[in-house]
Design a protein around this motif. Structure first.
Motif, mmCIF file in Angstrom:
data_model
loop_
_atom_site.group_PDB
_atom_site.id
_atom_site.type_symbol
_atom_site.label_atom_id
_atom_site.label_comp_id
_atom_site.label_asym_id
_atom_site.label_seq_id
_atom_site.Cartn_x
_atom_site.Cartn_y
_atom_site.Cartn_z
ATOM 1 N N TYR A 197 0.842 -1.200 0.000
ATOM 2 C CA TYR A 197 0.000 0.000 0.000
ATOM 3 C C TYR A 197 0.878 1.251 0.000
ATOM 4 C CZ TYR A 197 -4.242 2.631 1.491
ATOM 5 O OH TYR A 197 -5.319 3.480 1.581
ATOM 6 N N ARG A 198 1.860 1.267 0.907
ATOM 7 C CA ARG A 198 2.744 2.424 1.039
ATOM 8 C C ARG A 198 3.527 2.694 -0.245
ATOM 9 N NH1 ARG A 198 5.395 0.822 5.307
ATOM 10 N NH2 ARG A 198 7.183 0.001 4.173
ATOM 11 N N CYS B 231 1.319 17.163 0.819
ATOM 12 C CA CYS B 231 0.848 15.959 1.521
ATOM 13 C C CYS B 231 1.224 16.013 2.996
ATOM 14 C CB CYS B 231 1.437 14.711 0.865
ATOM 15 S SG CYS B 231 0.827 14.392 -0.808
ATOM 16 N N THR C 276 -1.278 10.805 5.007
ATOM 17 C CA THR C 276 -1.099 9.655 5.896
ATOM 18 C C THR C 276 -1.948 9.853 7.134
ATOM 19 O OG1 THR C 276 1.180 9.407 5.130
ATOM 20 C CG2 THR C 276 0.586 8.288 7.183
ATOM 21 N N TRP D 73 -7.709 10.997 0.943
ATOM 22 C CA TRP D 73 -7.566 12.055 -0.048
ATOM 23 C C TRP D 73 -8.183 13.338 0.491
ATOM 24 C CZ3 TRP D 73 -5.147 13.713 -4.179
ATOM 25 C CH2 TRP D 73 -5.692 14.776 -4.930
ATOM 26 N N ILE E 286 -2.675 13.441 -0.852
ATOM 27 C CA ILE E 286 -2.737 12.083 -0.298
ATOM 28 C C ILE E 286 -2.089 12.117 1.079
ATOM 29 C CG2 ILE E 286 -2.132 9.664 -0.644
ATOM 30 C CD1 ILE E 286 -1.916 10.252 -3.620
ATOM 31 N N TYR F 207 -4.574 5.872 4.659
ATOM 32 C CA TYR F 207 -4.381 7.106 3.910
ATOM 33 C C TYR F 207 -5.759 7.650 3.535
ATOM 34 C CZ TYR F 207 0.415 5.406 3.358
ATOM 35 O OH TYR F 207 1.673 4.940 3.600
ATOM 36 N N ILE G 13 1.251 4.323 -2.770
ATOM 37 C CA ILE G 13 1.036 5.718 -2.376
ATOM 38 C C ILE G 13 2.250 6.558 -2.763
ATOM 39 C CG2 ILE G 13 0.785 7.286 -0.416
ATOM 40 C CD1 ILE G 13 -1.796 5.828 -1.119
ATOM 41 N N ARG H 48 2.181 9.816 -5.211
ATOM 42 C CA ARG H 48 2.698 11.117 -4.799
ATOM 43 C C ARG H 48 3.778 11.609 -5.767
ATOM 44 N NH1 ARG H 48 3.070 9.766 1.706
ATOM 45 N NH2 ARG H 48 0.987 10.553 2.282
#
Length: 260
Positions: free
Chosen positions: A216-217, A241, A249, A258, A247, A256, A220, A224
């Motif tokens: 997932y990270r 961010c 954290t 939006w 996006i 995460y 992301i 970004r």
């Protein structure tokens, strides 16, 4: 009826794709498949076709009979007669200068590698998407997801930030990969609620044992970077961010969200 103008010089590829192109339901009607084995013959046929009855889409091989430019000559003839005709390249030369030329100079909608898993289905998916987009262009409807300066085309699956298309940070000539796009879509749809790793795995229909927070990270991070490149690679989107926009954290829970 979907009329497909197909140029391919190798018999085994014609045998592989003919039946599926003839029988797949692209628009609810039987398809018409026009096959040409030589670039010159294809260009001659283009000259003969009534300008008022163009094909719906062209599928072209790029390199034919040892000529790296053969397919591009056909696409030039097609676009000279029908400037808006969508063109897909179906080629064995994905990832080469031939693909780069297709996107930079040949006004192509897609470039599909022949040697990939389920290539027949992939080709049909792309044709369906492009034909849907043609219909949307002719008769606009609610096929976009918009959040502030972000627009996601839900038909062609292109992502635009301030009218700039997001590209793959690892290969700027390629569009953003499917998984990051799907993740972004789900984050926007769930905004302003945070999406955990488990919830995202379920949304992606991913293997819950394999889709980890590390996966997932990484996606992301890719998103970004893509946004930041669209802003000129200045680091401004990354800074945004950190300032709780874009996006974001969500604490230390592997989540995460939006924030427009």
């Amino acid at each position: 009826m979907a009329t497909i103008f197909w140029v391919e010089d190798q018999s085994h590829w014609i045998e592989k794709f003919t039946v599926i192109l003839q029988t797949t339901d692209f628009d609810g009607h039987p398809n018409k498949l026009e096959i040409h084995r030589l670039a010159d013959a294809a260009k001659q046929q283009i000259a003969l076709i009534n300008k008022a009855t163009p094909p719906d889409i062209a599928v072209l091989d790029a390199r034919m009979n040892g000529n790296d430019q053969a397919g591009f000559g056909v696409s030039a003839a097609l676009h000279k007669k029908w400037p808006k005709l969508p063109i897909i390249y179906l080629s064995e030369h994905s990832g080469t200068e031939i693909e780069a030329t297709a996107f930079e100079h040949a006004n192509t909608q897609d470039f599909i590698a022949k040697h990939q898993r389920n290539v027949e289905q992939v080709l049909c998916w792309r044709i369906k998407a492009i034909l849907r987009q043609q219909r949307v262009t002719e008769s606009p409807s609610d096929n976009t997801l918009v959040s502030g300066d972000l627009t996601i085309d839900l038909v062609m699956w292109n992502v635009y930030w301030r009218n700039i298309k997001l590209m793959n940070p690892s290969n700027p000539k390629r569009a953003l990969a499917p998984t990051p796009r799907k993740i972004l879509k789900h984050l926007v749809e769930r905004s302003p609620r945070a999406v955990t790793t488990l919830s995202m795995a379920e949304a992606l229909d991913a293997d819950l044992e394999k889709f980890s927070y590390a996966n997932y990270r990484q996606h992301i991070k890719t998103l970004r970077q893509a946004f930041d490149i669209a802003e000129g690679a200045s680091g401004s989107f990354l800074a945004r961010c950190k300032a709780q926009q874009g996006i974001v954290t969500a604490g230390d829970q592997g989540s995460y969200y939006w924030q427009p």
